[in-house]
Design a protein around this motif. Structure first.
Motif: not given
Length: 139
Positions: A43-45, A57-63
């Protein structure tokens, strides 16, 4: 993140996804195809404190990798290196595949999904404090 994804799909809807994403037909349940995966992600949060409350604010899930319950991630990765034209979001009502919306522009970065013949790179940089998003690396 280590997690699970699972669900049932009506046999007439199975053609929307590659066969190797489902458990073998002999493991059907309630007359439906079984979708049961182990999934590992990063997770990038970024959080923002607004009006005294912390908000995402920002959320990215990298498999990182995935594997059906009945298969290991190494042999599955060999079969699953080609990405789909659209990313599966989830299986909706009646087991129909629901895809992510088409993005307005291509991704600036993509996840480095596991492959059995190479070393993965760190997708998400380790966090450092910042006051504005322009001061940090975009993921």
């Amino acid at each position: 993140m280590a997690g699970l994804e699972s669900g049932l799909a009506d046999p007439e809807n199975v053609g929307a996804m590659p066969e190797n994403l489902y458990e073998p037909p002999e493991k059907n349940a309630q007359g439906k195809r079984v979708w049961a995966h182990w999934v590992w992600c990063q997770y990038a949060l970024d959080f923002l404190k607004q009006d005294g409350e912390w908000k995402i604010w920002h959320f990215r899930c990298l498999e990182v990798t995935r594997a059906p319950f009945s298969e290991n991630w190494i042999t599955f990765a060999e079969k699953n290196q080609v990405a789909f034209e659209k990313d599966l979001a989830y299986f909706g009502h009646n087991g129909k595949a629901v895809f992510m919306p088409t993005p307005e522009e291509p991704a600036k970065k993509t996840a480095d999904i596991y492959g059995p013949t190479r070393v993965r790179k760190l997708d998400v940089p380790l966090p450092v404090p910042y006051k504005t998003f322009s001061e940090t690396e975009e993921y």
